[in-house]
Design a protein around this motif. Structure first.
Motif, PDB file in Angstrom:
ATOM      1  N   LEU A   6      41.079  42.255  43.964  1.00  0.00           N
ATOM      2  CA  LEU A   6      39.894  41.992  44.768  1.00  0.00           C
ATOM      3  C   LEU A   6      40.222  42.170  46.233  1.00  0.00           C
ATOM      4  CD1 LEU A   6      40.095  38.850  46.062  1.00  0.00           C
ATOM      5  CD2 LEU A   6      39.505  38.280  43.760  1.00  0.00           C
ATOM      6  N   ARG A   7      39.190  42.176  47.053  1.00  0.00           N
ATOM      7  CA  ARG A   7      39.337  42.375  48.495  1.00  0.00           C
ATOM      8  C   ARG A   7      39.495  41.031  49.199  1.00  0.00           C
ATOM      9  NH1 ARG A   7      36.139  46.863  50.552  1.00  0.00           N
ATOM     10  NH2 ARG A   7      37.069  46.297  52.541  1.00  0.00           N
ATOM     11  N   THR A   8      40.123  41.059  50.360  1.00  0.00           N
ATOM     12  CA  THR A   8      40.207  39.848  51.165  1.00  0.00           C
ATOM     13  C   THR A   8      38.787  39.356  51.438  1.00  0.00           C
ATOM     14  OG1 THR A   8      40.338  41.231  53.150  1.00  0.00           O
ATOM     15  CG2 THR A   8      42.407  40.378  52.291  1.00  0.00           C
ATOM     16  N   ARG A  51      44.114  36.803  53.264  1.00  0.00           N
ATOM     17  CA  ARG A  51      45.085  37.846  53.609  1.00  0.00           C
ATOM     18  C   ARG A  51      45.492  38.656  52.383  1.00  0.00           C
ATOM     19  NH1 ARG A  51      45.972  33.303  56.321  1.00  0.00           N
ATOM     20  NH2 ARG A  51      47.517  32.492  54.907  1.00  0.00           N
ATOM     21  N   ALA A  52      45.808  39.923  52.617  1.00  0.00           N
ATOM     22  CA  ALA A  52      46.275  40.795  51.538  1.00  0.00           C
ATOM     23  C   ALA A  52      47.590  40.253  50.983  1.00  0.00           C
ATOM     24  CB  ALA A  52      46.464  42.218  52.061  1.00  0.00           C
ATOM     25  N   GLU A  53      47.726  40.308  49.658  1.00  0.00           N
ATOM     26  CA  GLU A  53      48.941  39.795  49.016  1.00  0.00           C
ATOM     27  C   GLU A  53      49.022  40.333  47.587  1.00  0.00           C
ATOM     28  OE1 GLU A  53      51.071  35.497  48.024  1.00  0.00           O
ATOM     29  OE2 GLU A  53      49.255  35.534  49.239  1.00  0.00           O
ATOM     30  N   LEU A  54      50.218  40.718  47.192  1.00  0.00           N
ATOM     31  CA  LEU A  54      50.464  41.204  45.833  1.00  0.00           C
ATOM     32  C   LEU A  54      51.888  40.881  45.440  1.00  0.00           C
ATOM     33  CD1 LEU A  54      49.471  42.979  43.407  1.00  0.00           C
ATOM     34  CD2 LEU A  54      50.543  44.892  44.562  1.00  0.00           C
ATOM     35  N   PRO A  55      52.079  40.261  44.326  1.00  0.00           N
ATOM     36  CA  PRO A  55      51.079  39.684  43.426  1.00  0.00           C
ATOM     37  C   PRO A  55      50.867  38.209  43.722  1.00  0.00           C
ATOM     38  CG  PRO A  55      53.210  39.616  42.364  1.00  0.00           C
ATOM     39  CD  PRO A  55      53.424  40.218  43.736  1.00  0.00           C
ATOM     40  N   VAL A  56      49.721  37.697  43.316  1.00  0.00           N
ATOM     41  CA  VAL A  56      49.473  36.258  43.301  1.00  0.00           C
ATOM     42  C   VAL A  56      49.530  35.843  41.834  1.00  0.00           C
ATOM     43  CG1 VAL A  56      47.847  34.392  43.770  1.00  0.00           C
ATOM     44  CG2 VAL A  56      48.012  36.342  45.352  1.00  0.00           C
ATOM     45  N   LEU A  70      46.972  38.505  40.380  1.00  0.00           N
ATOM     46  CA  LEU A  70      45.889  38.957  41.240  1.00  0.00           C
ATOM     47  C   LEU A  70      46.483  39.767  42.379  1.00  0.00           C
ATOM     48  CD1 LEU A  70      42.924  38.736  42.354  1.00  0.00           C
ATOM     49  CD2 LEU A  70      43.679  36.654  43.502  1.00  0.00           C
ATOM     50  N   GLY A  71      45.901  40.913  42.645  1.00  0.00           N
ATOM     51  CA  GLY A  71      46.236  41.687  43.840  1.00  0.00           C
ATOM     52  C   GLY A  71      45.106  41.522  44.834  1.00  0.00           C
ATOM     53  N   VAL A  72      45.418  41.113  46.055  1.00  0.00           N
ATOM     54  CA  VAL A  72      44.413  40.936  47.100  1.00  0.00           C
ATOM     55  C   VAL A  72      44.636  42.044  48.127  1.00  0.00           C
ATOM     56  CG1 VAL A  72      43.431  39.392  48.823  1.00  0.00           C
ATOM     57  CG2 VAL A  72      44.484  38.433  46.759  1.00  0.00           C
ATOM     58  N   PHE A  73      43.610  42.852  48.386  1.00  0.00           N
ATOM     59  CA  PHE A  73      43.737  44.025  49.250  1.00  0.00           C
ATOM     60  C   PHE A  73      42.781  43.942  50.428  1.00  0.00           C
ATOM     61  CE2 PHE A  73      44.978  45.111  44.990  1.00  0.00           C
ATOM     62  CZ  PHE A  73      46.168  45.797  45.171  1.00  0.00           C
ATOM     63  N   ASP A  74      43.213  44.488  51.569  1.00  0.00           N
ATOM     64  CA  ASP A  74      42.357  44.503  52.759  1.00  0.00           C
ATOM     65  C   ASP A  74      41.661  45.858  52.911  1.00  0.00           C
ATOM     66  OD1 ASP A  74      44.536  46.011  53.533  1.00  0.00           O
ATOM     67  OD2 ASP A  74      45.112  44.707  55.196  1.00  0.00           O
TER      68      ASP A  74
END
Length: 130
Positions: A6-8, A51-56, A70-74
């Motif tokens: 998902l996106r930030t 904030r963007a972060e991989l992996p959560v 979860l991958g968080v992308f900006d």
């Protein structure tokens, strides 16, 4: 799902779909961690990540076999691969990119790819087993 992106700022919604007690224990390194109970069917937890972060890593402390990432992308250019490993990232403008692929046990691989004016490119990643 075991892996999602998902996106930030985008809201993540986690639902308890059965009448069993669960909890959602999220372990980000740079975003805010949380550990919330889901005691009954229908409970919903809503969270977003700044904030963007991989992996959560997500896990259920009650049922240790239940986990997810979860991958968080900006940016909007990410994908989760299909069961056969294929993926598509639609809408990528023409140009050269570095694409990273993440696997929960085999780590990260990156490769450069050139997207043509028609939006087409082909890229293959190889992960050697441990």
């Amino acid at each position: 799902p075991h892996v999602i992106g998902l996106r930030t700022g985008q809201e993540l919604e986690v639902r308890n779909g059965d009448s069993t007690l669960h909890n959602v224990d999220a372990r980000p390194r740079i975003n805010n961690a949380f550990n919330e109970a889901m005691p009954v069917k229908g409970v919903v937890i809503r969270k977003s990540f700044a904030r963007a972060e991989l992996p959560v890593k997500f896990k259920c402390d009650i049922h240790p076999w239940m986990s997810a990432y979860l991958g968080v992308f900006d940016h909007p250019f990410f994908a989760v691969s299909a069961a056969d490993g294929s993926f598509a990232i639609p809408g990528l403008p023409e140009g050269e990119y570095t694409v990273e692929a993440w696997h929960e046990m085999l780590g990260v691989r990156s490769a450069k790819v050139e997207v043509d004016a028609g939006g087409q490119a082909r890229l293959e990643f190889t992960f050697a087993g441990k």
